[in-house]
Design a protein around this motif. Structure first.
Motif, PDB file in Angstrom:
ATOM      1  N   PHE A  16       7.263   3.224  -7.426  1.00 16.40           N
ATOM      2  CA  PHE A  16       5.863   3.512  -7.107  1.00 16.40           C
ATOM      3  C   PHE A  16       5.402   4.787  -7.802  1.00 16.40           C
ATOM      4  O   PHE A  16       4.307   4.839  -8.372  1.00 16.40           O
ATOM      5  CB  PHE A  16       5.677   3.654  -5.597  1.00 16.40           C
ATOM      6  CG  PHE A  16       4.329   4.178  -5.197  1.00 16.40           C
ATOM      7  CD1 PHE A  16       3.200   3.381  -5.282  1.00 16.40           C
ATOM      8  CD2 PHE A  16       4.178   5.487  -4.745  1.00 16.40           C
ATOM      9  CE1 PHE A  16       1.938   3.868  -4.921  1.00 16.40           C
ATOM     10  CE2 PHE A  16       2.930   5.978  -4.387  1.00 16.40           C
ATOM     11  CZ  PHE A  16       1.817   5.169  -4.470  1.00 16.40           C
ATOM     12  N   VAL A  19       4.721   4.077 -11.520  1.00 15.71           N
ATOM     13  CA  VAL A  19       3.464   3.364 -11.776  1.00 15.71           C
ATOM     14  C   VAL A  19       2.265   4.263 -11.501  1.00 15.71           C
ATOM     15  O   VAL A  19       1.294   4.281 -12.266  1.00 15.71           O
ATOM     16  CB  VAL A  19       3.385   2.080 -10.932  1.00 15.71           C
ATOM     17  CG1 VAL A  19       2.039   1.383 -11.132  1.00 15.71           C
ATOM     18  CG2 VAL A  19       4.519   1.131 -11.284  1.00 15.71           C
ATOM     19  N   ALA A  20       2.330   5.023 -10.409  1.00 15.51           N
ATOM     20  CA  ALA A  20       1.225   5.925 -10.060  1.00 15.51           C
ATOM     21  C   ALA A  20       1.006   6.972 -11.145  1.00 15.51           C
ATOM     22  O   ALA A  20      -0.136   7.282 -11.519  1.00 15.51           O
ATOM     23  CB  ALA A  20       1.504   6.598  -8.720  1.00 15.51           C
ATOM     24  N   LEU A  23      -0.644   5.344 -14.177  1.00 15.62           N
ATOM     25  CA  LEU A  23      -2.072   5.088 -13.981  1.00 15.62           C
ATOM     26  C   LEU A  23      -2.877   6.381 -14.059  1.00 15.62           C
ATOM     27  O   LEU A  23      -3.920   6.429 -14.718  1.00 15.62           O
ATOM     28  CB  LEU A  23      -2.312   4.410 -12.633  1.00 15.62           C
ATOM     29  CG  LEU A  23      -3.766   4.063 -12.315  1.00 15.62           C
ATOM     30  CD1 LEU A  23      -4.298   3.016 -13.294  1.00 15.62           C
ATOM     31  CD2 LEU A  23      -3.915   3.565 -10.887  1.00 15.62           C
ATOM     32  N   LEU A  45      -2.278  -2.482 -14.497  1.00 14.66           N
ATOM     33  CA  LEU A  45      -1.630  -1.435 -13.704  1.00 14.66           C
ATOM     34  C   LEU A  45      -1.998  -1.509 -12.222  1.00 14.66           C
ATOM     35  O   LEU A  45      -1.149  -1.258 -11.358  1.00 14.66           O
ATOM     36  CB  LEU A  45      -1.995  -0.052 -14.250  1.00 14.66           C
ATOM     37  CG  LEU A  45      -1.305   0.368 -15.548  1.00 14.66           C
ATOM     38  CD1 LEU A  45      -1.889   1.677 -16.072  1.00 14.66           C
ATOM     39  CD2 LEU A  45       0.195   0.524 -15.333  1.00 14.66           C
ATOM     40  N   LEU A  49       0.455  -1.428  -9.091  1.00 12.78           N
ATOM     41  CA  LEU A  49       0.385  -0.310  -8.157  1.00 12.78           C
ATOM     42  C   LEU A  49       0.304  -0.809  -6.716  1.00 12.78           C
ATOM     43  O   LEU A  49       1.002  -0.298  -5.828  1.00 12.78           O
ATOM     44  CB  LEU A  49      -0.846   0.552  -8.470  1.00 12.78           C
ATOM     45  CG  LEU A  49      -1.106   1.713  -7.511  1.00 12.78           C
ATOM     46  CD1 LEU A  49      -0.083   2.824  -7.720  1.00 12.78           C
ATOM     47  CD2 LEU A  49      -2.521   2.253  -7.679  1.00 12.78           C
ATOM     48  N   TYR A  50      -0.539  -1.801  -6.482  1.00 15.13           N
ATOM     49  CA  TYR A  50      -0.688  -2.345  -5.127  1.00 15.13           C
ATOM     50  C   TYR A  50       0.634  -2.934  -4.642  1.00 15.13           C
ATOM     51  O   TYR A  50       1.032  -2.739  -3.483  1.00 15.13           O
ATOM     52  CB  TYR A  50      -1.791  -3.408  -5.112  1.00 15.13           C
ATOM     53  CG  TYR A  50      -2.177  -3.846  -3.716  1.00 15.13           C
ATOM     54  CD1 TYR A  50      -3.239  -3.242  -3.050  1.00 15.13           C
ATOM     55  CD2 TYR A  50      -1.473  -4.857  -3.063  1.00 15.13           C
ATOM     56  CE1 TYR A  50      -3.589  -3.628  -1.760  1.00 15.13           C
ATOM     57  CE2 TYR A  50      -1.809  -5.248  -1.774  1.00 15.13           C
ATOM     58  CZ  TYR A  50      -2.874  -4.638  -1.131  1.00 15.13           C
ATOM     59  OH  TYR A  50      -3.207  -5.016   0.143  1.00 15.13           O
ATOM     60  N   LYS A  52       3.737  -2.156  -5.621  1.00 13.98           N
ATOM     61  CA  LYS A  52       4.723  -1.108  -5.369  1.00 13.98           C
ATOM     62  C   LYS A  52       4.375  -0.321  -4.103  1.00 13.98           C
ATOM     63  O   LYS A  52       5.268   0.087  -3.351  1.00 13.98           O
ATOM     64  CB  LYS A  52       4.816  -0.165  -6.571  1.00 13.98           C
ATOM     65  CG  LYS A  52       5.303  -0.829  -7.849  1.00 13.98           C
ATOM     66  CD  LYS A  52       6.653  -1.491  -7.673  1.00 13.98           C
ATOM     67  CE  LYS A  52       7.156  -2.116  -8.966  1.00 13.98           C
ATOM     68  NZ  LYS A  52       8.448  -2.815  -8.786  1.00 13.98           N
ATOM     69  N   LEU A 123      -3.382   9.419  -5.437  1.00 16.88           N
ATOM     70  CA  LEU A 123      -2.136   9.305  -6.196  1.00 16.88           C
ATOM     71  C   LEU A 123      -1.710  10.639  -6.804  1.00 16.88           C
ATOM     72  O   LEU A 123      -0.527  11.014  -6.752  1.00 16.88           O
ATOM     73  CB  LEU A 123      -2.288   8.266  -7.313  1.00 16.88           C
ATOM     74  CG  LEU A 123      -2.542   6.824  -6.887  1.00 16.88           C
ATOM     75  CD1 LEU A 123      -2.687   5.938  -8.111  1.00 16.88           C
ATOM     76  CD2 LEU A 123      -1.440   6.315  -5.981  1.00 16.88           C
TER      77      LEU A 123
END
Length: 204
Positions: A16, A19-20, A23, A45, A49-50, A52, A123
């Protein structure tokens, strides 16, 4: 100590964070992007993100006070204004999934740029605390981020995705020369990245 480190170093948490960070870094480069590049990569992405975020492990706060925040009003406005300038007339959309809809008979006008700035703020604050490397604050930042995902920014992700989908595939897209070029650029996200972690919803 093991109870603290288990959630913050869980594989789903680490993925997570990755990915965060990707982004946030991508949206920080919005002034240097073309519209189609922003829309294409964001639409790859955001679902990741959702996913993860939905797999983050359960955790509880340790300290009574909230973790430090890092995103200033200026940072927030920079993201919002950059996205708004890039999308132009396509920034606004009508939304029905809002608390205010209880007092309205018609959809409420929202903007992709404001939704993106809301997501970015949640984030980035989490990432900055996580990168400090202190177990207690990392744990509390993860807890806050996970709670905020359920309360508001998870819905922002879905709303922005729907609006960006309309920008890319909607009827008005055929009138936009730049949108007609969709699919011509490499987004930098491979198919394997989107499927990674799908089998990690349950711990052994």
């Amino acid at each position: 100590m093991e109870n603290i480190t288990q959630p913050i170093f869980d594989r789903n948490t680490v993925e997570f964070v990755t990915v965060a960070a990707e982004l946030c870094g991508f949206w920080e480069r919005v002034p240097h992007l073309k519209r189609r590049e922003f829309v294409d990569k964001s639409l790859k992405l955001l679902p990741l993100l959702y996913l993860k975020a939905s797999l983050l492990p359960e955790c509880e706060r340790i300290d009574d006070f909230s973790p430090e925040t890092f995103v200033t009003e200026s940072d927030y406005e920079q993201i919002r204004m950059s996205v708004a300038a890039l999308l132009g007339e396509k920034d606004d959309y009508l939304e029905v999934f809002l608390d205010d809809m209880a007092y309205s008979d018609t959809p409420i006008r929202q903007s992709i740029s404001e939704g993106a700035a809301d997501i970015y703020q949640a984030l980035k604050d989490f990432i900055c605390v996580y990168q400090l490397g202190f177990d207690r604050t990392m744990n509390d930042a993860l807890t806050v981020c996970r709670e905020a995902f359920a309360e508001y920014w998870g819905q922002r992700v879905l709303n922005v995705m729907r609006a960006l989908h309309e920008v890319k595939y909607g009827k008005s897209a055929s009138d936009d020369e730049e949108v007609d070029a969709y699919g011509s650029e490499d987004s930098g996200i491979e198919e394997k990245d989107l499927y990674e972690g799908l089998d990690m919803g349950e711990d052994d």
